[in-house]
Design a protein around this motif. Structure first.
Motif, PDB file in Angstrom:
ATOM      1  N   TYR A 172       0.825  -1.214   0.000  1.00  0.00           N
ATOM      2  CA  TYR A 172       0.000   0.000   0.000  1.00  0.00           C
ATOM      3  C   TYR A 172       0.858   1.262   0.000  1.00  0.00           C
ATOM      4  N   GLU A 173       2.008   1.229   0.646  1.00  0.00           N
ATOM      5  CA  GLU A 173       2.916   2.382   0.609  1.00  0.00           C
ATOM      6  C   GLU A 173       3.406   2.634  -0.811  1.00  0.00           C
ATOM      7  N   ARG A 174       3.792   1.540  -1.513  1.00  0.00           N
ATOM      8  CA  ARG A 174       4.237   1.681  -2.905  1.00  0.00           C
ATOM      9  C   ARG A 174       3.103   2.175  -3.799  1.00  0.00           C
ATOM     10  N   LEU A 175       1.904   1.628  -3.587  1.00  0.00           N
ATOM     11  CA  LEU A 175       0.749   2.037  -4.376  1.00  0.00           C
ATOM     12  C   LEU A 175       0.463   3.517  -4.173  1.00  0.00           C
ATOM     13  N   LYS A 176       0.515   3.989  -2.938  1.00  0.00           N
ATOM     14  CA  LYS A 176       0.268   5.404  -2.651  1.00  0.00           C
ATOM     15  C   LYS A 176       1.268   6.285  -3.399  1.00  0.00           C
ATOM     16  N   THR A 177       2.535   5.910  -3.374  1.00  0.00           N
ATOM     17  CA  THR A 177       3.565   6.673  -4.079  1.00  0.00           C
ATOM     18  C   THR A 177       3.282   6.700  -5.580  1.00  0.00           C
ATOM     19  N   GLU A 178       2.966   5.520  -6.144  1.00  0.00           N
ATOM     20  CA  GLU A 178       2.676   5.452  -7.582  1.00  0.00           C
ATOM     21  C   GLU A 178       1.451   6.285  -7.946  1.00  0.00           C
ATOM     22  N   LEU A 179       0.410   6.206  -7.125  1.00  0.00           N
ATOM     23  CA  LEU A 179      -0.807   6.975  -7.398  1.00  0.00           C
ATOM     24  C   LEU A 179      -0.533   8.468  -7.341  1.00  0.00           C
ATOM     25  N   ASP A 180       0.218   8.906  -6.339  1.00  0.00           N
ATOM     26  CA  ASP A 180       0.512  10.331  -6.213  1.00  0.00           C
ATOM     27  C   ASP A 180       1.411  10.828  -7.340  1.00  0.00           C
ATOM     28  N   ASN A 181       2.287   9.953  -7.833  1.00  0.00           N
ATOM     29  CA  ASN A 181       3.178  10.352  -8.923  1.00  0.00           C
ATOM     30  C   ASN A 181       2.462  10.420 -10.272  1.00  0.00           C
ATOM     31  N   SER A 182       1.360   9.684 -10.415  1.00  0.00           N
ATOM     32  CA  SER A 182       0.709   9.605 -11.725  1.00  0.00           C
ATOM     33  C   SER A 182      -0.651  10.302 -11.792  1.00  0.00           C
ATOM     34  N   ASN A 183      -1.079  10.937 -10.704  1.00  0.00           N
ATOM     35  CA  ASN A 183      -2.389  11.584 -10.685  1.00  0.00           C
ATOM     36  C   ASN A 183      -2.325  12.958 -10.062  1.00  0.00           C
ATOM     37  N   THR A 184      -3.247  13.814 -10.501  1.00  0.00           N
ATOM     38  CA  THR A 184      -3.509  15.082  -9.842  1.00  0.00           C
ATOM     39  C   THR A 184      -4.905  14.935  -9.250  1.00  0.00           C
ATOM     40  N   TRP A 185      -4.986  15.021  -7.934  1.00  0.00           N
ATOM     41  CA  TRP A 185      -6.256  14.748  -7.250  1.00  0.00           C
ATOM     42  C   TRP A 185      -7.142  15.975  -7.202  1.00  0.00           C
ATOM     43  N   PRO A 186      -8.479  15.824  -7.302  1.00  0.00           N
ATOM     44  CA  PRO A 186      -9.205  14.570  -7.510  1.00  0.00           C
ATOM     45  C   PRO A 186      -8.986  14.033  -8.927  1.00  0.00           C
ATOM     46  N   ALA A 187      -9.136  12.718  -9.061  1.00  0.00           N
ATOM     47  CA  ALA A 187      -8.886  12.069 -10.349  1.00  0.00           C
ATOM     48  C   ALA A 187      -9.821  10.874 -10.535  1.00  0.00           C
ATOM     49  N   GLU A 188     -10.068  10.555 -11.810  1.00  0.00           N
ATOM     50  CA  GLU A 188     -10.817   9.342 -12.125  1.00  0.00           C
ATOM     51  C   GLU A 188      -9.917   8.151 -11.815  1.00  0.00           C
ATOM     52  N   TYR A 189     -10.483   7.129 -11.184  1.00  0.00           N
ATOM     53  CA  TYR A 189      -9.715   5.923 -10.888  1.00  0.00           C
ATOM     54  C   TYR A 189     -10.554   4.723 -11.274  1.00  0.00           C
TER      55      TYR A 189
END
Length: 98
Positions: free
Chosen positions: A13-30
């Motif tokens: 989950y830590e890795r996923l959070k990093t990847e999500l933050d690096n590839s998205n500008t929030w709010p974002a479609e997921y």
């Protein structure tokens, strides 16, 4: 003390959070994708997890009908919010996040 499974889950989950933050500008479609046994209220439980969020949910049964795939397209506000939903549905027996 955490066991190995809990530790690896936390690291995932830590890795996923990093990847999500690096590839998205929030709010974002997921787009969430899950597959699970077509038993009891599995699909309904996923649908309830995203209730009142404006999610577009699509379900497809396997040829044999033993499994159901569920796609959930929804606007999320943060990587943490994405992860909370993964954890919420992870309690469904047999569910696999794709």
């Amino acid at each position: 003390m955490e066991n190995d499974k809990e530790k690896s889950t936390a690291e995932f989950y830590e890795r996923l959070k990093t990847e999500l933050d690096n590839s998205n500008t929030w709010p974002a479609e997921y787009l969430y994708k899950f597959i699970m046994p077509s038993v009891a209220d599995n699909v309904e439980r996923v649908e309830r997890a995203f209730d009142s969020m404006g999610a577009v949910i699509k379900t497809t049964k396997s040829k044999t009908g033993k499994f159901t795939s569920v796609s959930v397209d929804v606007t999320m506000n943060s990587a943490d919010e994405v992860i909370v939903k993964y954890k919420e549905v992870s309690t469904i027996e047999g569910i696999v996040s794709l």
